[in-house]
Design an enzyme around this catalytic site. Structure first.
Site, mmCIF file in Angstrom:
data_model
loop_
_atom_site.group_PDB
_atom_site.id
_atom_site.type_symbol
_atom_site.label_atom_id
_atom_site.label_comp_id
_atom_site.label_asym_id
_atom_site.label_seq_id
_atom_site.Cartn_x
_atom_site.Cartn_y
_atom_site.Cartn_z
ATOM 1 N N GLU A 35 0.840 -1.211 0.000
ATOM 2 C CA GLU A 35 0.000 0.000 0.000
ATOM 3 C C GLU A 35 0.867 1.250 0.000
ATOM 4 O O GLU A 35 1.814 1.358 0.780
ATOM 5 C CB GLU A 35 -0.913 -0.007 1.225
ATOM 6 C CG GLU A 35 -2.332 0.342 0.918
ATOM 7 C CD GLU A 35 -3.001 -0.636 -0.036
ATOM 8 O OE1 GLU A 35 -3.145 -0.296 -1.232
ATOM 9 O OE2 GLU A 35 -3.365 -1.738 0.385
ATOM 10 N N HIS A 36 0.536 2.172 -0.897
ATOM 11 C CA HIS A 36 1.265 3.436 -1.068
ATOM 12 C C HIS A 36 2.696 3.194 -1.543
ATOM 13 O O HIS A 36 3.575 4.026 -1.336
ATOM 14 C CB HIS A 36 1.232 4.278 0.211
ATOM 15 C CG HIS A 36 -0.144 4.786 0.527
ATOM 16 N ND1 HIS A 36 -0.691 5.890 -0.082
ATOM 17 C CD2 HIS A 36 -1.088 4.315 1.382
ATOM 18 C CE1 HIS A 36 -1.910 6.089 0.397
ATOM 19 N NE2 HIS A 36 -2.182 5.147 1.273
ATOM 20 N N THR A 37 2.903 2.061 -2.163
ATOM 21 C CA THR A 37 4.201 1.763 -2.778
ATOM 22 C C THR A 37 4.203 2.089 -4.268
ATOM 23 O O THR A 37 5.271 2.280 -4.853
ATOM 24 C CB THR A 37 4.553 0.278 -2.604
ATOM 25 O OG1 THR A 37 3.431 -0.513 -3.027
ATOM 26 C CG2 THR A 37 4.876 -0.044 -1.151
ATOM 27 N N SER A 69 -27.227 3.021 -17.563
ATOM 28 C CA SER A 69 -26.647 2.446 -16.355
ATOM 29 C C SER A 69 -27.751 1.955 -15.430
ATOM 30 O O SER A 69 -28.592 2.752 -14.979
ATOM 31 C CB SER A 69 -25.798 3.489 -15.624
ATOM 32 O OG SER A 69 -25.489 3.038 -14.314
ATOM 33 N N LEU A 126 -12.413 -0.805 -4.055
ATOM 34 C CA LEU A 126 -12.272 -2.065 -4.787
ATOM 35 C C LEU A 126 -12.226 -1.835 -6.294
ATOM 36 O O LEU A 126 -12.298 -2.779 -7.074
ATOM 37 C CB LEU A 126 -13.408 -3.030 -4.419
ATOM 38 C CG LEU A 126 -13.474 -3.405 -2.938
ATOM 39 C CD1 LEU A 126 -14.660 -4.321 -2.663
ATOM 40 C CD2 LEU A 126 -12.173 -4.052 -2.468
ATOM 41 N N GLU A 161 -8.097 7.419 -17.479
ATOM 42 C CA GLU A 161 -8.412 7.940 -16.142
ATOM 43 C C GLU A 161 -7.512 9.120 -15.784
ATOM 44 O O GLU A 161 -7.958 10.105 -15.198
ATOM 45 C CB GLU A 161 -8.299 6.821 -15.103
ATOM 46 C CG GLU A 161 -8.807 7.236 -13.737
ATOM 47 C CD GLU A 161 -9.245 6.081 -12.868
ATOM 48 O OE1 GLU A 161 -9.383 6.304 -11.648
ATOM 49 O OE2 GLU A 161 -9.462 4.967 -13.381
ATOM 50 N N ASP A 173 -4.635 -0.828 -10.573
ATOM 51 C CA ASP A 173 -6.040 -1.201 -10.721
ATOM 52 C C ASP A 173 -6.333 -1.709 -12.128
ATOM 53 O O ASP A 173 -7.010 -2.722 -12.315
ATOM 54 C CB ASP A 173 -6.937 -0.008 -10.403
ATOM 55 C CG ASP A 173 -6.810 0.455 -8.966
ATOM 56 O OD1 ASP A 173 -6.118 -0.225 -8.187
ATOM 57 O OD2 ASP A 173 -7.402 1.496 -8.632
#
Length: 383
Positions: A35-37, A69, A126, A161, A173
């Site tokens: 995480e945060h790497t 949607s 997620l 993105e 992601d």
């Protein structure tokens, strides 16, 4: 036919007066450790989960994209010849961004009608956004028989993105949503963009718990911590914290400002934990992997200061149940989810404890998701 597929087909028929020709999907993800790497050129270890975004679609001949949607109960439409951000249906910007990135890379696109539905909880950490992007890439790829591979799909989704939607995410992601393999986590080198499938052992399951606390402070805190890491790397004379071993860092840490040293210590140690975790998984040592998860959470809480009292409670509650081998927050922090490594037979007890005890102590009832490691984006049905 699954109930979700039936609902998509029924809704498509009601919206467009025909039946869809294709059904595509792309999964969300949970980061198991690391995480945060990512923005420090380091290592991450996510897996794709069984929650995904799906598109039922059929081609158009007028270079228009029309999407309904189910989650938002809202229509969106745009021309492939005039791609502009919209404020009326922000979810549609992810589809526009993918079209923009693909066309910018020289791909000829076909317009389509589609119904979109996802069961990746929005705002939970997620990665519903990456799932939306990769489902859209898969739709365009199916309709136009585009020759792009899974790595290109991920990179163009990230570009969409970053540069169209305007969210400066890393590559994790999109990579895992595109490149995920059933039964495996994915070790990603965020500098080289190399990746390696890591088999997950039998007999254990990952319990994902959504705190329902949404991450209101994450943007400013993220920018602050990123700047602190960059300052640390600059003072240490390295391109990124990934280039410092933990032993070397501890020798040189006294020369850093205290807060900068704390932030950097987490990142340097977390990178080593990821690599240690991969070795443990390959050796089938789930106990060692669980310890790494525990240490990761402690570091995120005490050194990186991105946890939240509800997340800490959820981790404590899960760890107290026999058969829970490790637990940690996952994602940027300040809310979102925890992930726990649990022996199969003990999963019901962990789920029960998380729902009852966390509610008693915090007033919030976590949403629980059980998932194995799933495959990346693909076509479910098509002509």
């Amino acid at each position: 036919m699954s109930s979700r597929h039936a609902t998509l087909r029924r809704t498509f028929s009601a919206q467009f007066g025909a039946m869809p020709m294709w059904l595509v999907r792309a999964p969300g993800r949970v980061n198991l450790i690391g995480e945060h790497t990512d923005y420090n050129d380091g290592f991450v270890l996510p897996m794709a989960i069984d929650r995904d975004v799906r598109l039922a679609l059929a081609p158009r001949t007028d270079r228009q994209v029309h999407v309904f949607s189910l989650n938002f109960q809202q229509h969106d439409h745009f021309s492939l010849d005039d791609l502009q951000l919209t404020t009326t249906s922000p979810w549609g910007n992810y589809l526009r961004g993918v079209a923009w990135a693909l066309q910018g890379a020289g791909f000829e696109l076909t317009g389509f009608d589609a119904v979109m539905e996802g069961n990746v909880p929005i705002g939970s950490g997620l990665s519903s956004s990456a799932a939306t992007e990769l489902a859209t890439v898969t739709a365009f790829r199916a309709l136009g028989n585009l020759t792009l591979d899974a790595v290109q799909a991920a990179l163009l989704s990230q570009k969409a993105e970053n540069d169209f939607v305007g969210v400066k995410c890393g590559i994790m992601d999109q990579y895992i949503s595109s490149l995920g393999q059933a039964g495996h986590a994915l070790l990603i080198d965020c500098r080289s963009l190399g990746f390696e499938a890591v088999p997950l052992p039998a007999g254990v399951q990952f319990v994902i718990a959504d705190s329902t606390v949404r991450r209101g402070l994450v943007d400013s805190a993220y920018n602050e911590r990123r700047a602190q890491c960059e300052e640390g790397a600059r003072r240490l004379g390295v391109p990124a914290l990934r280039d410092v071993s933990l032993a070397e860092f501890e020798r040189r840490a006294p020369a850093l400002p205290d807060l900068v040293a704390q932030r950097c210590r987490h990142v340097v140690a977390e990178n080593e934990r990821v690599l240690h975790s991969v070795a443990a998984l390959r050796a089938g040592d789930v106990t060692a992997f669980g310890r790494d998860m525990d240490e990761s959470h402690t570091s995120l809480r005490d050194l990186y200061a991105v946890s939240h009292p509800v997340l800490d409670t959820m981790v404590e509650v899960a760890r107290a149940v026999p058969g829970c081998l490790g637990a940690r927050l996952t994602g940027a922090g300040f809310g979102g989810c925890t992930v726990s490594l649990v022996v199969n037979a003990c999963v019901p007890a962990v789920v029960d404890a998380l729902q009852r005890e966390v509610a008693r102590r915090t007033g919030l009832t976590p949403q629980i998701y059980l998932s194995g490691a799933e495959a990346g984006a693909g076509i479910i049905l098509g002509e």
